[in-house]
Scaffold this motif. Structure first.
Motif, short mmCIF file in Angstrom:
data_model
loop_
_atom_site.label_atom_id
_atom_site.label_comp_id
_atom_site.label_asym_id
_atom_site.label_seq_id
_atom_site.Cartn_x
_atom_site.Cartn_y
_atom_site.Cartn_z
N ILE A 4 0.85 -1.19 0.00
CA ILE A 4 0.00 0.00 0.00
C ILE A 4 0.88 1.23 0.00
N GLY A 5 0.68 2.10 -0.99
CA GLY A 5 1.48 3.31 -1.09
C GLY A 5 0.99 4.39 -0.14
N GLY A 6 1.90 5.30 0.22
CA GLY A 6 1.52 6.39 1.10
C GLY A 6 1.05 7.62 0.35
N SER A 7 1.49 7.76 -0.89
CA SER A 7 1.08 8.88 -1.73
C SER A 7 1.25 8.47 -3.19
N VAL A 8 0.66 9.23 -4.10
CA VAL A 8 0.74 8.90 -5.52
C VAL A 8 2.10 9.35 -6.05
N THR A 9 2.96 8.37 -6.31
CA THR A 9 4.29 8.62 -6.84
C THR A 9 4.56 7.66 -8.00
N LYS A 10 5.77 7.73 -8.54
CA LYS A 10 6.16 6.85 -9.64
C LYS A 10 6.19 5.39 -9.21
N LYS A 11 6.23 5.13 -7.92
CA LYS A 11 6.31 3.76 -7.42
C LYS A 11 4.95 3.07 -7.38
N VAL A 12 3.86 3.83 -7.49
CA VAL A 12 2.52 3.25 -7.43
C VAL A 12 2.17 2.61 -8.77
N ASN A 13 1.67 1.39 -8.70
CA ASN A 13 1.28 0.68 -9.93
C ASN A 13 -0.20 0.84 -10.25
N PHE A 14 -1.06 0.85 -9.22
CA PHE A 14 -2.50 0.89 -9.43
C PHE A 14 -3.16 1.87 -8.45
N LEU A 15 -3.97 2.77 -8.98
CA LEU A 15 -4.82 3.62 -8.15
C LEU A 15 -6.25 3.14 -8.35
N VAL A 16 -6.86 2.67 -7.27
CA VAL A 16 -8.22 2.12 -7.32
C VAL A 16 -9.21 3.20 -6.92
#
Length: 210
Positions: free
Chosen positions: A153-165
């Motif tokens: 689970i990411g902490g913020s929307v960055t380049k490391k995030v694969n999926f935003l639900v």
């Protein structure tokens, strides 16, 4: 008239954010109205393009500008053909979102920012984030379903995030914050070539439960 001395900006009656939110609300209303009869004609498309140029393209909202760019491309030859009319109707339905679904005033969110077609989901070492209200249940339960399968689970929307639900139930954030900061950031990253996918809760649940 140029506001040389910033009388408008300094006035307690002037609120740029409020004006911007009204413009977005108006665009959502116009989009829904144009879709009401199930078809978009040339005159309506030209009107919408002109209205957007005069009222919302300055907002630098990536979702609004995504809609504008597609509309501008359709009208670049001066003709809205039958295929483009169908596509524009679909886009405006996506943009205007759903109908109110109860006394709480919640709505279904716009689907325009979603990846089309939706990607195949994988879990191991993939980074997920959630935004909006999930129909499945509290966010901590949704996050647990990811971590149980080896995801993160990411902490913020960055380049490391694969999926935003995107949760199935929208709220005022969708109407008055230009679809939420997480979605804005994800669209900007995606358009910059970062492999981040914006997916619906429905697609996420299908991948989980079949």
């Amino acid at each position: 008239m140029v506001d040389l001395h910033q009388e408008f900006q300094n006035s307690r009656f002037f609120h740029e954010a409020r004006i911007d939110s009204r413009s977005v609300d108006a665009l959502i209303g116009i989009s829904a109205g144009l879709c009401a009869d199930g078809t978009i004609n040339q005159q309506e498309a030209v009107f919408l393009k002109g209205w957007m140029e005069g009222n919302v393209t300055h907002l630098e909202d990536p979702v609004i500008n995504l809609l504008y760019r597609r509309l501008n491309d359709m009208l670049s030859d001066g003709i809205l053909n039958a295929e483009e009319s169908i596509e524009l109707l679909y886009l405006l339905k996506q943009f205007s979102g759903g109908q109110k679904i109860g006394a709480s005033g919640t709505t279904t969110p716009s689907t325009l920012p979603l990846n089309t077609p939706p990607p195949v989901l994988s879990w191991e070492d993939r980074v997920f984030m959630f935004t909006g209200t999930m129909a499945y249940g509290p966010r901590k339960y949704c996050e647990a379903l990811i971590t149980e399968r080896g995801g993160q689970i990411g902490g913020s929307v960055t380049k490391k995030v694969n999926f935003l639900v995107v949760g199935s139930i929208a709220n005022d954030q969708w109407l008055h914050s230009s679809y939420g900061l997480k979605i804005k950031k994800a669209v900007e990253l995606r358009e910059a070539g970062i492999p981040i996918a914006i997916i619906s809760e429905e697609h996420w649940q299908q991948a989980l439960f079949g």
